[in-house]
Design a protein around this motif. Sequence first.
Motif, PDB file in Angstrom:
ATOM      1  N   LEU A  33      43.408  32.691  41.843  1.00 25.01           N
ATOM      2  CA  LEU A  33      43.126  34.012  41.290  1.00 25.01           C
ATOM      3  C   LEU A  33      41.847  34.572  41.914  1.00 25.01           C
ATOM      4  N   PRO A  34      41.670  35.883  41.910  1.00 19.60           N
ATOM      5  CA  PRO A  34      40.425  36.462  42.430  1.00 19.60           C
ATOM      6  C   PRO A  34      39.203  35.912  41.697  1.00 19.60           C
ATOM      7  N   ALA A  35      38.085  35.825  42.396  1.00 16.31           N
ATOM      8  CA  ALA A  35      36.879  35.218  41.838  1.00 16.31           C
ATOM      9  C   ALA A  35      36.445  35.837  40.505  1.00 16.31           C
ATOM     10  N   PRO A  36      36.459  37.182  40.334  1.00 10.62           N
ATOM     11  CA  PRO A  36      36.049  37.733  39.034  1.00 10.62           C
ATOM     12  C   PRO A  36      36.940  37.244  37.888  1.00 10.62           C
ATOM     13  N   VAL A 151      51.318  39.649  34.323  1.00 11.40           N
ATOM     14  CA  VAL A 151      50.137  40.117  35.047  1.00 11.40           C
ATOM     15  C   VAL A 151      50.094  39.484  36.431  1.00 11.40           C
ATOM     16  N   CYS A 152      49.970  40.333  37.456  1.00 13.81           N
ATOM     17  CA  CYS A 152      49.729  39.876  38.824  1.00 13.81           C
ATOM     18  C   CYS A 152      48.381  40.433  39.273  1.00 13.81           C
ATOM     19  N   TRP A 153      47.574  39.593  39.911  1.00  8.36           N
ATOM     20  CA  TRP A 153      46.205  39.973  40.246  1.00  8.36           C
ATOM     21  C   TRP A 153      46.057  40.305  41.717  1.00  8.36           C
ATOM     22  N   GLU A 154      45.231  41.324  41.961  1.00  6.66           N
ATOM     23  CA  GLU A 154      44.880  41.737  43.320  1.00  6.66           C
ATOM     24  C   GLU A 154      43.354  41.764  43.422  1.00  6.66           C
ATOM     25  N   PRO A 155      42.759  41.107  44.411  1.00  5.67           N
ATOM     26  CA  PRO A 155      41.303  41.130  44.531  1.00  5.67           C
ATOM     27  C   PRO A 155      40.812  42.518  44.919  1.00  5.67           C
ATOM     28  N   ALA A 156      39.599  42.864  44.456  1.00  3.79           N
ATOM     29  CA  ALA A 156      38.955  44.113  44.846  1.00  3.79           C
ATOM     30  C   ALA A 156      37.624  43.794  45.531  1.00  3.79           C
ATOM     31  N   THR A 175      42.023  48.106  36.584  1.00  5.09           N
ATOM     32  CA  THR A 175      40.852  47.569  37.270  1.00  5.09           C
ATOM     33  C   THR A 175      39.937  46.919  36.241  1.00  5.09           C
ATOM     34  N   THR A 176      39.713  45.621  36.411  1.00  7.34           N
ATOM     35  CA  THR A 176      38.968  44.814  35.450  1.00  7.34           C
ATOM     36  C   THR A 176      37.635  44.432  36.074  1.00  7.34           C
ATOM     37  N   ARG A 177      36.547  44.805  35.409  1.00 12.51           N
ATOM     38  CA  ARG A 177      35.201  44.538  35.928  1.00 12.51           C
ATOM     39  C   ARG A 177      34.559  43.402  35.138  1.00 12.51           C
ATOM     40  N   VAL A 178      33.987  42.444  35.860  1.00  5.92           N
ATOM     41  CA  VAL A 178      33.434  41.223  35.266  1.00  5.92           C
ATOM     42  C   VAL A 178      32.031  41.002  35.821  1.00  5.92           C
ATOM     43  N   SER A 179      31.089  40.653  34.952  1.00  5.50           N
ATOM     44  CA  SER A 179      29.726  40.367  35.411  1.00  5.50           C
ATOM     45  C   SER A 179      29.705  39.059  36.199  1.00  5.50           C
ATOM     46  N   LEU A 180      28.597  38.800  36.877  1.00  5.22           N
ATOM     47  CA  LEU A 180      28.465  37.557  37.633  1.00  5.22           C
ATOM     48  C   LEU A 180      28.408  36.340  36.716  1.00  5.22           C
TER      49      LEU A 180
END
Length: 251
Positions: A33-36, A151-156, A175-180
Amino acid sequence: MTGYTPHVRREWAALAAPTVSPARFAAHMTDGLPAPVRRWLAHAVAPGAPLLETVELVMHGEIRMGTWRRFRARQILAPPRGLVWAAESRLAGLPVSGYDRYSGGTGEMRWRLLRIVPVVSGSGPDITRSAAGRVACEFPLVPPVALGPAVCWEPAHDREAVAHVRIGQEEFAVTTRVSLSGRLESVAMLRWGNPGGDIYGEHPFGAVFEGETRFGGFTLPRTVRAGWWFGTDRWREGEFIRFTIEEAAYR
């Protein structure tokens, strides 16, 4: 569910059915899955937690009905199958109650003053499409759904990933935004609707998440602010709901 139609009570009960034989969360489930998304799920789901796909929420907050008005609500949320949001507020000093729902492939809203006088009612293709978009936007409140087939994920980039969420016959790009640190910060999408009385169409929609709270094995945002024209200079005008999650029971 006092005051709601027998059909909606049945829909609530169907959505509230427990997850059958849930697996338990392990870090390897996020491989690929994408890192976020990996950061968020590692932060939001405790190791070994059962991957339950339904939640009942209790919340309070403010909703814009001309002016900002306080409300209390319960919600059953089971993406991608649907939701029922049942709330109570006051209008002109009198109680107003009702529900928004997406279930069985259709959407509906029904609000009554004193449980008798119609205030807002709606159904049909436009309401259904808008309600399906709401289910897509709220899927992060049930973190295990992020690992499921809907749900299918695409990296941004390093803070965002796009969830392609299938609700009924529609697919929504959220578009899902996640902190570090792994905290969920916001979601944004194009949602079908008619904000401000415009003709129906796709308009920017989103939610901002603030604070955190833990229920069982899941970490959720404590407060949510949501509305139309997210990410534009009309956000202040489009924001129409703010709420705090008091309880979350996963099943």
